[in-house]
Design a protein around this motif. Structure first.
Motif, PDB file in Angstrom:
ATOM      1  N   THR A  63       0.819  -1.212   0.000  1.00 46.75           N
ATOM      2  CA  THR A  63       0.000   0.000   0.000  1.00 46.75           C
ATOM      3  C   THR A  63       0.853   1.262   0.000  1.00 46.75           C
ATOM      4  O   THR A  63       0.564   2.212   0.703  1.00 46.75           O
ATOM      5  CB  THR A  63      -0.945   0.031   1.219  1.00 46.75           C
ATOM      6  OG1 THR A  63      -0.142  -0.025   2.394  1.00 46.75           O
ATOM      7  CG2 THR A  63      -1.919  -1.105   1.193  1.00 46.75           C
ATOM      8  N   ASN A  64       1.867   1.271  -0.788  1.00 45.34           N
ATOM      9  CA  ASN A  64       2.718   2.447  -0.820  1.00 45.34           C
ATOM     10  C   ASN A  64       2.007   3.541  -1.616  1.00 45.34           C
ATOM     11  O   ASN A  64       2.030   3.577  -2.841  1.00 45.34           O
ATOM     12  CB  ASN A  64       4.073   2.116  -1.424  1.00 45.34           C
ATOM     13  CG  ASN A  64       5.056   3.224  -1.238  1.00 45.34           C
ATOM     14  OD1 ASN A  64       4.681   4.388  -1.141  1.00 45.34           O
ATOM     15  ND2 ASN A  64       6.318   2.889  -1.181  1.00 45.34           N
ATOM     16  N   ALA A  65       1.379   4.429  -0.889  1.00 43.68           N
ATOM     17  CA  ALA A  65       0.569   5.483  -1.510  1.00 43.68           C
ATOM     18  C   ALA A  65       1.407   6.409  -2.374  1.00 43.68           C
ATOM     19  O   ALA A  65       0.944   6.885  -3.412  1.00 43.68           O
ATOM     20  CB  ALA A  65      -0.160   6.269  -0.434  1.00 43.68           C
ATOM     21  N   ILE A  66       2.633   6.649  -1.984  1.00 41.33           N
ATOM     22  CA  ILE A  66       3.490   7.549  -2.763  1.00 41.33           C
ATOM     23  C   ILE A  66       3.779   6.945  -4.133  1.00 41.33           C
ATOM     24  O   ILE A  66       3.698   7.624  -5.157  1.00 41.33           O
ATOM     25  CB  ILE A  66       4.797   7.863  -2.001  1.00 41.33           C
ATOM     26  CG1 ILE A  66       4.463   8.678  -0.754  1.00 41.33           C
ATOM     27  CG2 ILE A  66       5.793   8.596  -2.882  1.00 41.33           C
ATOM     28  CD1 ILE A  66       5.612   8.850   0.194  1.00 41.33           C
ATOM     29  N   GLU A  67       4.115   5.643  -4.161  1.00 45.32           N
ATOM     30  CA  GLU A  67       4.355   4.995  -5.453  1.00 45.32           C
ATOM     31  C   GLU A  67       3.101   5.005  -6.310  1.00 45.32           C
ATOM     32  O   GLU A  67       3.168   5.206  -7.525  1.00 45.32           O
ATOM     33  CB  GLU A  67       4.843   3.565  -5.245  1.00 45.32           C
ATOM     34  CG  GLU A  67       6.267   3.484  -4.766  1.00 45.32           C
ATOM     35  CD  GLU A  67       6.770   2.059  -4.694  1.00 45.32           C
ATOM     36  OE1 GLU A  67       6.166   1.173  -5.319  1.00 45.32           O
ATOM     37  OE2 GLU A  67       7.776   1.845  -4.013  1.00 45.32           O
ATOM     38  N   SER A  68       1.965   4.793  -5.688  1.00 50.06           N
ATOM     39  CA  SER A  68       0.703   4.815  -6.419  1.00 50.06           C
ATOM     40  C   SER A  68       0.445   6.193  -7.025  1.00 50.06           C
ATOM     41  O   SER A  68       0.043   6.312  -8.188  1.00 50.06           O
ATOM     42  CB  SER A  68      -0.440   4.436  -5.478  1.00 50.06           C
ATOM     43  OG  SER A  68      -1.683   4.601  -6.099  1.00 50.06           O
ATOM     44  N   THR A 101      -6.787   8.894  -5.074  1.00 54.20           N
ATOM     45  CA  THR A 101      -7.126   8.695  -3.667  1.00 54.20           C
ATOM     46  C   THR A 101      -8.370   7.819  -3.485  1.00 54.20           C
ATOM     47  O   THR A 101      -8.547   7.239  -2.415  1.00 54.20           O
ATOM     48  CB  THR A 101      -7.339  10.041  -2.946  1.00 54.20           C
ATOM     49  OG1 THR A 101      -8.342  10.788  -3.633  1.00 54.20           O
ATOM     50  CG2 THR A 101      -6.049  10.816  -2.884  1.00 54.20           C
ATOM     51  N   LYS A 102      -9.188   7.690  -4.496  1.00 51.49           N
ATOM     52  CA  LYS A 102     -10.347   6.798  -4.399  1.00 51.49           C
ATOM     53  C   LYS A 102      -9.901   5.348  -4.226  1.00 51.49           C
ATOM     54  O   LYS A 102     -10.575   4.552  -3.590  1.00 51.49           O
ATOM     55  CB  LYS A 102     -11.233   6.932  -5.634  1.00 51.49           C
ATOM     56  CG  LYS A 102     -11.987   8.233  -5.672  1.00 51.49           C
ATOM     57  CD  LYS A 102     -12.822   8.354  -6.925  1.00 51.49           C
ATOM     58  CE  LYS A 102     -13.482   9.713  -6.987  1.00 51.49           C
ATOM     59  NZ  LYS A 102     -14.233   9.914  -8.220  1.00 51.49           N
ATOM     60  N   LYS A 103      -8.757   5.003  -4.788  1.00 52.69           N
ATOM     61  CA  LYS A 103      -8.226   3.638  -4.669  1.00 52.69           C
ATOM     62  C   LYS A 103      -7.803   3.331  -3.239  1.00 52.69           C
ATOM     63  O   LYS A 103      -7.715   2.182  -2.849  1.00 52.69           O
ATOM     64  CB  LYS A 103      -7.015   3.450  -5.583  1.00 52.69           C
ATOM     65  CG  LYS A 103      -7.295   3.594  -7.044  1.00 52.69           C
ATOM     66  CD  LYS A 103      -6.000   3.437  -7.804  1.00 52.69           C
ATOM     67  CE  LYS A 103      -6.145   3.862  -9.236  1.00 52.69           C
ATOM     68  NZ  LYS A 103      -4.856   3.852  -9.928  1.00 52.69           N
ATOM     69  N   TRP A 104      -7.505   4.358  -2.460  1.00 58.10           N
ATOM     70  CA  TRP A 104      -6.991   4.147  -1.114  1.00 58.10           C
ATOM     71  C   TRP A 104      -8.106   3.957  -0.085  1.00 58.10           C
ATOM     72  O   TRP A 104      -7.831   3.782   1.084  1.00 58.10           O
ATOM     73  CB  TRP A 104      -6.132   5.326  -0.683  1.00 58.10           C
ATOM     74  CG  TRP A 104      -5.017   5.652  -1.619  1.00 58.10           C
ATOM     75  CD1 TRP A 104      -4.444   4.819  -2.535  1.00 58.10           C
ATOM     76  CD2 TRP A 104      -4.339   6.887  -1.747  1.00 58.10           C
ATOM     77  NE1 TRP A 104      -3.450   5.467  -3.220  1.00 58.10           N
ATOM     78  CE2 TRP A 104      -3.355   6.744  -2.754  1.00 58.10           C
ATOM     79  CE3 TRP A 104      -4.453   8.108  -1.105  1.00 58.10           C
ATOM     80  CZ2 TRP A 104      -2.517   7.771  -3.127  1.00 58.10           C
ATOM     81  CZ3 TRP A 104      -3.608   9.132  -1.471  1.00 58.10           C
ATOM     82  CH2 TRP A 104      -2.644   8.954  -2.473  1.00 58.10           C
TER      83      TRP A 104
END
Length: 128
Positions: A63-68, A101-104
């Protein structure tokens, strides 16, 4: 190649993780020399992940949000490499961020256990 690094992160111990890293390096070094060199030279930086349980490690490496977010921005840039103004670029980045951000929003598996472990390890950083 994607499954091999996952096996390293999910290894039951640091020693087994290192053995798997050596296997991956032996297999892929001729194709990805710089990446494999980076794994070897930065092993000491990667090993702290093994102090966490397998549930926490899974949250960390999946869940690396930065990479996403970076991936979303790269995709945007590939689709449209020229923007008429800075404002149009900022608007496009804003909209791309909203979509990303919807994916998170999906709940994490075993979040209660993960949160509990992190709140014990980092009591001074995580609010109750």
């Amino acid at each position: 190649m994607r499954e091999r690094p996952k096996r390293i992160y999910t290894a039951p111990s640091e020693e087994r993780g290192y053995e798997l890293m050596v296997e991956v390096t032996d297999k892929w070094n001729k194709f990805y020399t710089n990446s494999m060199k980076s794994w070897n030279s930065n092993w000491d930086v990667l090993t702290p992940i093994f102090k966490f349980s397998s549930e926490v490690r899974k949250v960390i490496y999946t869940t690396n949000a930065i990479e996403s977010l970076n991936s979303t921005y790269k995709r945007l840039n590939r689709q449209r490499s020229v923007f008429p103004s800075d404002t149009s670029l900022l608007k496009a980045l804003y909209l791309a961020t909203q979509v990303a951000t919807k994916k998170w929003a999906y709940p994490l598996r075993n979040w209660g256990k993960v949160y509990g472990e992190l709140s014990i390890m980092y009591a001074d950083r995580i609010p109750e």
